[in-house]
Enzyme design. Structure first.
Site, short mmCIF file in Angstrom:
data_model
loop_
_atom_site.label_atom_id
_atom_site.label_comp_id
_atom_site.label_asym_id
_atom_site.label_seq_id
_atom_site.Cartn_x
_atom_site.Cartn_y
_atom_site.Cartn_z
N GLY A 31 0.81 -1.21 0.00
CA GLY A 31 0.00 0.00 0.00
C GLY A 31 0.85 1.25 0.00
N GLY A 35 -1.73 7.35 1.31
CA GLY A 35 -1.88 7.42 2.75
C GLY A 35 -0.57 7.28 3.50
N ILE A 36 -0.64 6.60 4.64
CA ILE A 36 0.55 6.40 5.46
C ILE A 36 1.62 5.65 4.69
CG2 ILE A 36 1.41 5.18 7.51
CD1 ILE A 36 -1.30 5.92 8.83
N TYR A 185 -13.53 -3.54 10.81
CA TYR A 185 -12.22 -2.97 10.46
C TYR A 185 -11.28 -3.04 11.67
CZ TYR A 185 -8.52 0.39 9.66
OH TYR A 185 -7.29 0.97 9.55
#
Length: 325
Positions: A31, A35-36, A185
């Site tokens: 990923g 984002g992060i 989640y």
């Protein structure tokens, strides 16, 4: 006659803005295109390391690599296709990296759904549990030979502060009986963190040179994150609206700091603390520079971790426990 103790060089304090060089190392960030994960990749690229962004979207991965090269001249960054929701595709990732060793993998990618209905991966697993936990469980198995070929590799598992208030239902890991997106989640990230803890136990028992480190980013908001066009653009309205939150939360650039420290800092490998510690933001676990912290009480439960491990092995058909030393 008194003797003078030998002069020693203490480790310098960790500085998130002055990272040690890592020019001979190779890191994979799942990923890493957004984002992060993007900021983990950008910050690691600044050390001179080769950084590979794992992404299921080639266009977004290409945009992220270009954004990193703009910020870090000479960055050795590239991308590999990685779809954690497709378990059958993960065996090929190790070969696609085109390296003979891997010094660290940051298990960062994740799916977060806000609303029903419940969704599944192509393998029939609930989407968040299947991607965030099972995909990383299987991927780590396939990467283990490359990790074991490095002198002291690290598997860095990026959890979530949302997991702190959750508990696993081992009889309903797939949320078939009771599906609530935010809870599902949080539980998927808790499962991922249990995996990191249990992996560490098994690696130590096997005498492996690979270490497993668990981190979480605290409270990281898009509205507090600096722009990195075209990956992320923060408007003036978002900056103003987020000002009160900045007192207790932070941007995703700072949310990357615990994972980056877990990859680079020699102190992370201290055997006296590694078994019972994780890395998190300094201020209430929500913001600030990364620090070592005790594992959450429920995360340190070896019975739950072992049962989850066996369930994950059955659901994925792979066994990360077969680790080479």
């Amino acid at each position: 006659m008194s003797s003078t103790p030998p002069f020693t060089h203490p480790s310098p304090p960790w500085n998130v803005r002055c990272l040690p060089g890592a020019g001979d190392r190779v890191f994979l960030v799942t990923g890493g295109n957004a984002g992060i994960g993007y900021f983990v990749s950008e910050q690691l690229s600044a050390t001179g390391a080769t950084v590979v962004l794992g992404s299921r979207n080639p266009a977004r991965a290409g945009a992220a690599t270009e954004a990193i090269r703009t910020r870090v001249p000479g960055a050795r960054v590239r991308a590999v296709r990685l779809d954690l929701a497709d378990l059958s595709s993960l065996e090929a990732v190790a070969g696609a990296l085109g390296v003979d060793r891997l010094d660290a993998v940051v298990l960062n990618a994740g799916v977060a759904l806000d609303d029903p209905p419940r969704r599944e991966t192509g393998d029939g697993h609930e989407l968040m549990f299947g991607t965030n936990h099972l995909g990383h469980f299987a991927l780590t198995s396939w990467l283990m030979p490359l990790l074991s070929a490095a002198p002291a590799a690290r598997v860095v598992t990026t959890g979530s502060f949302a997991a702190k208030s959750e508990r696993l239902d081992l009889d309903d890991l797939q949320s078939r009986a009771d599906y609530r997106p935010k809870r599902t989640y949080g539980r998927s990230k808790l499962a991922q963190m249990y995996f990191g803890v249990e992996l560490g136990r098994r690696l130590r028992a096997a005498g492996s040179t690979v270490a497993s480190v668990v981190v979480h980013p605290g409270g990281a908001l898009d509205s507090l994150t600096p722009s990195r066009p075209p990956v992320h653009v923060r408007g003036a309205g978002a900056r103003l609206g987020a000002a009160p939150a900045a007192l207790v939360l932070q941007g995703k650039d700072a949310g990357a700091w615990p994972a980056v420290r877990a990859v680079l800092d020699p102190a992370v490998l201290d055997p006296s603390v590694r078994e019972s510690a994780m890395w998190e933001p300094r201020v209430f676990g929500l913001r600030g520079e990364p620090r070592r912290a005790p594992l959450w009480h429920h995360l340190a439960d070896p019975v739950v971790a072992a049962r989850l491990w066996e369930a994950s092995r059955a659901l994925t058909g792979v066994d990360v426990g077969a680790v080479p030393g």
